[in-house]
Design a protein around this motif. Structure first.
Motif, PDB file in Angstrom:
ATOM      1  N   ARG A   1      12.299  23.577  58.006  1.00 28.46           N
ATOM      2  CA  ARG A   1      11.401  24.579  57.423  1.00 28.46           C
ATOM      3  C   ARG A   1      10.291  24.833  58.437  1.00 28.46           C
ATOM      4  NH1 ARG A   1      11.056  22.230  51.652  1.00 28.46           N
ATOM      5  NH2 ARG A   1       9.473  20.962  52.659  1.00 28.46           N
ATOM      6  N   ALA A   2      10.005  26.132  58.660  1.00 28.77           N
ATOM      7  CA  ALA A   2       8.974  26.480  59.652  1.00 28.77           C
ATOM      8  C   ALA A   2       7.655  25.767  59.339  1.00 28.77           C
ATOM      9  CB  ALA A   2       8.779  27.993  59.674  1.00 28.77           C
ATOM     10  N   THR A   3       7.333  25.661  58.053  1.00 33.17           N
ATOM     11  CA  THR A   3       6.057  25.042  57.681  1.00 33.17           C
ATOM     12  C   THR A   3       6.042  23.528  57.962  1.00 33.17           C
ATOM     13  OG1 THR A   3       6.919  25.081  55.434  1.00 33.17           O
ATOM     14  CG2 THR A   3       5.262  26.716  55.975  1.00 33.17           C
ATOM     15  N   ASP A   4       7.233  22.914  58.085  1.00 35.56           N
ATOM     16  CA  ASP A   4       7.273  21.477  58.414  1.00 35.56           C
ATOM     17  C   ASP A   4       7.039  21.232  59.909  1.00 35.56           C
ATOM     18  OD1 ASP A   4       7.752  20.860  55.818  1.00 35.56           O
ATOM     19  OD2 ASP A   4       9.927  20.606  56.046  1.00 35.56           O
ATOM     20  N   LEU A   5       7.317  22.266  60.708  1.00 34.48           N
ATOM     21  CA  LEU A   5       7.116  22.110  62.159  1.00 34.48           C
ATOM     22  C   LEU A   5       5.675  22.434  62.560  1.00 34.48           C
ATOM     23  CD1 LEU A   5      10.443  23.772  63.238  1.00 34.48           C
ATOM     24  CD2 LEU A   5       9.864  21.363  63.574  1.00 34.48           C
ATOM     25  N   ALA A   6       4.985  23.188  61.680  1.00 35.18           N
ATOM     26  CA  ALA A   6       3.611  23.598  61.990  1.00 35.18           C
ATOM     27  C   ALA A   6       2.629  22.535  61.523  1.00 35.18           C
ATOM     28  CB  ALA A   6       3.323  24.947  61.317  1.00 35.18           C
ATOM     29  N   THR A   7       2.817  21.317  62.024  1.00 40.49           N
ATOM     30  CA  THR A   7       1.918  20.215  61.644  1.00 40.49           C
ATOM     31  C   THR A   7       1.647  19.326  62.851  1.00 40.49           C
ATOM     32  OG1 THR A   7       3.565  18.507  61.134  1.00 40.49           O
ATOM     33  CG2 THR A   7       3.108  20.095  59.387  1.00 40.49           C
ATOM     34  N   PRO A   8       0.454  18.704  62.883  1.00 38.05           N
ATOM     35  CA  PRO A   8       0.155  17.779  63.979  1.00 38.05           C
ATOM     36  C   PRO A   8       1.087  16.557  63.948  1.00 38.05           C
ATOM     37  CG  PRO A   8      -1.686  17.888  62.400  1.00 38.05           C
ATOM     38  CD  PRO A   8      -0.680  18.907  61.969  1.00 38.05           C
ATOM     39  N   THR A   9       1.531  16.184  62.752  1.00 33.82           N
ATOM     40  CA  THR A   9       2.423  15.014  62.635  1.00 33.82           C
ATOM     41  C   THR A   9       3.766  15.321  63.309  1.00 33.82           C
ATOM     42  OG1 THR A   9       1.431  14.785  60.469  1.00 33.82           O
ATOM     43  CG2 THR A   9       3.259  13.313  60.948  1.00 33.82           C
ATOM     44  N   ALA A  10       4.283  16.532  63.067  1.00 37.49           N
ATOM     45  CA  ALA A  10       5.559  16.912  63.692  1.00 37.49           C
ATOM     46  C   ALA A  10       5.417  16.917  65.215  1.00 37.49           C
ATOM     47  CB  ALA A  10       5.992  18.292  63.198  1.00 37.49           C
ATOM     48  N   PHE A  11       4.287  17.406  65.721  1.00 34.33           N
ATOM     49  CA  PHE A  11       4.098  17.470  67.182  1.00 34.33           C
ATOM     50  C   PHE A  11       3.986  16.073  67.776  1.00 34.33           C
ATOM     51  CE2 PHE A  11       1.557  18.183  71.086  1.00 34.33           C
ATOM     52  CZ  PHE A  11       2.399  19.091  71.724  1.00 34.33           C
ATOM     53  N   LYS A  12       3.310  15.193  67.070  1.00 30.05           N
ATOM     54  CA  LYS A  12       3.152  13.818  67.554  1.00 30.05           C
ATOM     55  C   LYS A  12       4.517  13.120  67.592  1.00 30.05           C
ATOM     56  CE  LYS A  12      -0.201  10.164  67.094  1.00 30.05           C
ATOM     57  NZ  LYS A  12      -1.011   9.381  66.184  1.00 30.05           N
TER      58      LYS A  12
END
Ligand code: BJW
Ligand code: ZN
Length: 270
Positions: free
Chosen positions: A50-61
């Motif tokens: 889900r696009a909204t799951d990738l738009a998070t600092p946790t996903a980037f970390k």
């Protein structure tokens, strides 16, 4: 008891013609007809994510390479898309307002830069923009429209050509800061992150002083943007919603124009 919003273009034109301070709050729906997928509902998936799951600092970390592939793809799409009739109608109306000494601002949740490319000048980008990056180490901000943004991302990220067997891009091959060579990330406000305080203050000022608010192509679920139009309605000022949805977001709004805003907005703004 509040009345249901109406869909009367003539009535709307009387109101907007007299308004002195107008705010247009836009969301992903305004760019949908340019070919940029919306976040929620159909089109809101990238590969299986889900696009909204990738738009998070946790996903980037957890997986900076995956998030960069997603944003690399989004950059390539946005840079190749063109503003549509909704963006153009807003830019044209801003120009008319300037000539008449009235104020018109776009507050956008979008990061695609299409309002600017359509010719709007008074724009506040609440959630950042795809053409900027910020260093995770020294916080330096760069404008970067390179395509691809780094060699390792060339040909990656397109869900239509997804090759899940490709190795994960190593950290040292992801985009780097021009000053300190640290890892950069997209200049985007992710969930749980604060908005730029200057942008937020200016937006709140406009919302608190406008005498008409247009709310265009947004599901109005993400805060603080979601409270802007209801704040205007609370002050007793007219709000006009433009959305594909038949149902108004809020019965306290005066107008609801359902349908693609590339059609409804030019008709309303004449
Ligand atoms: C058409 C159309 C056509 C289609 N014509 N229409 C309570 C109070 C305050 C905050 C919170 C709270 N609870 C939780 C929070 C925190 C959170 C939040 O709001 N969560 C909610 C989901 C509940 N907010 C934040 O974290 C924000 N930061 C913050 O508040 O800091 C302080 C704080 C932190 C933590 C806790 C509490 C306070 C930051 C939000 C950042 C949002 N970032 C994203 C991703 C980045 C951008 C990117 O990568 O592109 O921004 S999420 C995503 O949603 C994106 C969008 O800008 C945003 C809004 O989506 P939008 O634009 O509305 O799109 P869709 O897809 O949802 O809707 C499209 C609409 O168009 C639909 O209605 C269609 O019908 C319509 N449409 N085609 C007309 N042709
Ligand atoms: Zn740096």
């Amino acid at each position: 008891m509040s009345k249901r919003p109406i869909s009367d273009y003539n009535e709307f034109q009387k109101i907007i013609g007299q308004a002195q301070n107008i705010v247009a709050l836009t969301g992903a729906g305004v760019s949908a007809e340019s070919g940029i997928p919306v976040f929620r509902g159909a089109g809101g998936l990238w590969r299986t994510h889900r696009a909204t799951d990738l738009a998070t600092p946790t996903a980037f970390k957890a997986n900076p390479a995956l998030v960069w592939e997603f944003y690399h793809y989004r950059r390539e799409v946005a840079f190749s898309c063109q503003p549509n009739n909704a963006h153009k109608a807003l830019a044209k109306y801003e120009k008319l307002c300037k000539e008449q000494g009235r104020q018109f601002w776009v507050i956008t949740q979008n990061v695609d830069g299409l309002h600017k490319r359509a010719g709007s000048e008074n724009i506040l980008e609440l959630h950042g923009c795809l053409e900027k990056v910020i260093c995770t180490k020294c916080r330096h901000i760069d404008v970067n429209r390179e395509s691809p943004i780094c060699e390792a991302l060339r040909g990656r990220g397109d869900p239509a050509k997804a090759d899940e067997t490709l190795p994960i891009i190593p950290l040292n091959e992801l985009p780097k800061c021009s000053k300190c060579k640290g890892l950069v990330r997209p200049y985007i406000v992710w969930f749980g992150e604060n908005l730029d305080p200057d942008v937020l203050d200016k937006s709140r000022d406009l919302v608190e002083t406008c005498d008409l608010c247009l709310v265009i192509g947004t599901s109005s679920v993400v805060y603080p943007a979601a409270m802007f139009a209801p704040m205007v309605a609370e002050r007793g000022k007219p709000v006009a919603e433009f959305n594909l949805n038949e149902d108004p977001f809020d019965d306290g709004f005066c107008f609801h124009f359902s349908g693609p805003c590339g059609t409804t907005l030019p008709k309303a703004l004449g």
